[in-house]
Write an enzyme that holds these catalytic residues in place. Structure first.
Site, short mmCIF file in Angstrom:
data_model
loop_
_atom_site.label_atom_id
_atom_site.label_comp_id
_atom_site.label_asym_id
_atom_site.label_seq_id
_atom_site.Cartn_x
_atom_site.Cartn_y
_atom_site.Cartn_z
N SER A 26 18.01 85.14 63.95
CA SER A 26 19.60 84.66 64.34
C SER A 26 19.41 83.24 64.72
O SER A 26 20.40 82.45 64.77
CB SER A 26 19.71 85.63 65.73
OG SER A 26 18.94 85.10 66.68
N LYS A 72 19.36 76.08 70.22
CA LYS A 72 20.10 77.17 69.90
C LYS A 72 21.15 77.51 71.01
O LYS A 72 20.80 77.51 72.07
CB LYS A 72 19.15 78.53 69.73
CG LYS A 72 19.80 79.63 69.14
CD LYS A 72 18.79 80.71 69.05
CE LYS A 72 19.33 81.95 68.58
NZ LYS A 72 18.60 83.27 68.65
N SER A 116 13.57 85.98 65.31
CA SER A 116 14.58 85.37 65.17
C SER A 116 14.36 83.84 65.34
O SER A 116 14.99 82.82 64.90
CB SER A 116 15.54 85.26 66.04
OG SER A 116 16.21 86.64 66.22
#
Length: 610
Positions: free
Chosen positions: A287, A211, A311
């Site tokens: 996210s 990420k 997330s």
């Protein structure tokens, strides 16, 4: 503002609150009062919020209408603040079913974890009635060892697949940073190790994605923004990335994410909207949207995300993959953008529970050179010999909360619990978890305060035009939290932790759906501005908060699909440091559901013999 002031709630002492199944405590549903906005409307709203006086009034009214004043700001509590949810180790009683690691290298820990799942791998491969099976880390390792395929061949296929996913006809927007030359270099080195018969570990040559909130050379770390990497350069790998690199993994790039992690949809106006491989017209969730989607689409067997408010688990559930968030402090946070100091944790998204275990083994454990770090319990791995080798598991369920979701999710998750009882005899016990909505608002106050404080020095110099409009609105709201609200939120954290300790004295884990809704549609008006959809957002985070706010480990496992064919996840929340037990429970749940898993509409068969 005195005339607008709410009377705050006076909370009872923790010991006077009944957590039993017949408790008179009222379940308060999320009281979100905010219309969906995108496009021109979100721009106008953001502009008003940024006006010095008018914006202050709007923000005050928003907090009042959404009960933050009543339940947090002006609340009266007896508890003292708990600022960091770092838990002492109290023992779990399951050590006899674990292999413990103490001061082992990442490679040694991966070997320990691999030894734990050898039997489960053989059981899985003998099952011929599966409608769809993902390639696992062990599949990659076996094919490399047999010379049926090489890491370089996989890298070339991976690069071609990412380019295909980026075509105008697809626009999956999976990656923010992607370097073909770097991938090929890593793959060449791995291929040479296999040719010499010297692979580092089962992760050698396996593509893993990171990420874009986590430092990973040679890529910048943007946090989903167009500016953060300019003021915060990436000079070295994050600790978790270093550990994966030591194991020989091919780190294939930085996945897309919601800007600053400040949303639940994964819609990013700068780098594109990550689309759900099960239905490209639906969100992947945020996210860690890109990390969930690359695993779902078969590009990587696993990826790293960061979980500050669900997330990792939320997009994992929406995309139909496994999501594991360890106990706070289990994985070092060094090299991760410090957007949320006390609620964020590096987590793992994986195609199977076994793959989540291997990656967890690689990245877990303290930094050995950090003498100031608190002593943490040993990393413990479950022996996955058979799904039902643990008996007498008690699953705590709060009925009103559990059922606060769509009918498809409620029925699917209830059926999953029935399967656990029928197959393993695991009992579900009814409890009451008080003040869940209070905890959500306290967490929101905390994560908002920490995020705005973390980047405050940069915002003073930033051209606001570089921010997406939904992120601008989020930062305006975050900046409206004051010290009283933050301190009361930490008192609520202390209070909630005491409630959860009482529940864990009765049960091994808490079980919930992972989200209250499945992946909703992406609307065109949000693509360039982002969107504000706090009602859907509250439904997505409904079951996530305890894992972050209280620092508890949690895992989500795919258990079925809704009427539109979209994945549904079931979540298990554990006691501190109980990752081993959680992984075993998740493995048992997976064993009952895996034969019904469906191939996503967009899937790349990277490891197939072509």
């Amino acid at each position: 503002m005195g005339i607008l002031k709410d009377e705050g709630v006076v909370y009872k002492a923790v010991e006077d609150v009944d957590i039993g199944p017949d408790s008179k405590e009222v379940y308060l549903r999320a009281n979100v009062k905010a219309p969906r906005m995108a496009g021109f409307l979100v721009k106008v709203f953001g502009w008003f919020l940024e006006l010095r006086i008018f914006g202050t009034v709007i923000l005050y009214i928003l907090k009042k209408n959404n009960l933050i004043h009543k339940l947090v700001s002006y609340a009266e509590l007896q508890e003292s603040p708990l600022f960091v949810p770092l838990h002492p180790y109290e023992g779990l009683g399951e050590e006899e079913k674990c292999i413990e690691s103490d001061h082992l290298s990442p490679v040694e820990q991966v070997q320990q974890a691999t030894d734990c799942l050898q039997a489960s791998e053989s059981m899985t491969k003998t099952s011929s009635n599966f409608s769809f099976q993902r390639w696992t880390i062990m599949d990659y390792s076996r094919q490399y060892m047999s010379r049926e395929i090489t890491p370089l061949m996989v890298a070339e296929r991976f690069i071609a697949a990412v380019h295909e996913s980026s075509k105008p006809s697809r626009e999956m927007s999976l990656f923010i940073s992607f370097d073909s030359e770097d991938i090929l270099r890593q793959a060449t080195e791995s291929t040479l190790r296999y040719e010499r018969g010297e692979p580092i570990s089962v992760l050698d040559g396996v593509p893993l994605a990171i990420k874009d909130e986590i430092d990973c050379l040679p890529h910048p770390t943007t946090g989903g923004t167009k500016w953060l990497h300019k003021v915060r350069p990436c000079n070295e790998d994050a600790c978790c990335v270093k550990r994966l690199r030591l194991c020989g993994a091919i780190l294939v790039g930085k996945t897309n994410m919601h800007e600053l992690g400040a949303g639940t949809s994964g819609i990013n106006p700068h780098y594109g909207t990550t689309r759900n491989p099960h239905n490209a017209n639906r969100i992947a969730g945020g996210s860690s949207s890109g990390s969930a989607a690359v695993v779902c689409a078969g590009l990587c067997p696993a990826a790293l995300g960061v979980d500050g408010g669900g997330s990792v688990r939320m997009p994992a559930s929406l995309c139909g993959v496994v999501g594991l968030k360890p106990t706070f402090g289990r994985v070092p946070h060094s090299g991760v953008i410090p957007l949320n100091w006390t609620v964020g944790m590096v987590g793992i998204l994986a195609g199977t529970v076994e793959d989540a275990l291997i990656v967890y083994a690689a990245i877990s454990g303290p930094i050995s050179s950090d003498e100031s770090a608190p002593l943490l319990p040993k990393v413990c791995f479950p022996l996955l010999k058979a799904p039902d080798c643990i008996s007498n598991i008690k699953l705590a369920k709060y009925g009103e909360w559990f059922n606060d979701c769509t009918d498809d999710i409620r029925i699917c998750c209830s059926n999953a619990l029935a399967k656990l009882y029928d197959q393993y005899g695991w009992e579900t016990i009814e409890v009451t978890i008080p003040e869940i909505e209070v905890m959500r608002l306290a967490h929101y106050s905390t994560i908002g305060s920490e995020c705005s404080t973390a980047i405050a020095c940069h915002l003073e110099k930033l051209d606001m035009a570089e921010l997406g409009w939904d992120a601008r609105v989020a930062l305006a709201v975050y900046g409206a939290f004051n010290s009283r609200e933050y301190l009361n939120a930490q008192r609520i954290r202390n209070r909630q932790l005491q409630f959860h300790k009482r529940i864990f004295a009765k049960a091994d884990v808490i079980v919930t759906p992972t989200t209250g809704v499945t992946a909703y549609s992406i609307k065109d008006d949000a693509l360039k501005t982002g969107e504000l959809d706090y009602i859907n957002g509250a439904s997505l985070v409904r079951y996530q908060i305890a894992g972050n706010f209280l620092g508890l480990p949690a895992v989500t496992v795919p258990v079925g699909y809704d009427g539109a064919g979209l994945p549904i996840g079931l979540q298990f929340i554990g006691k501190p440091w109980s990752e081993s037990l959680l992984i075993h429970i998740a493995f048992a749940m997976q064993a009952l559901c895996i034969s019904d898993y469906k191939r996503p509409e967009i899937f790349y068969d990277i490891l197939s013999k072509k």
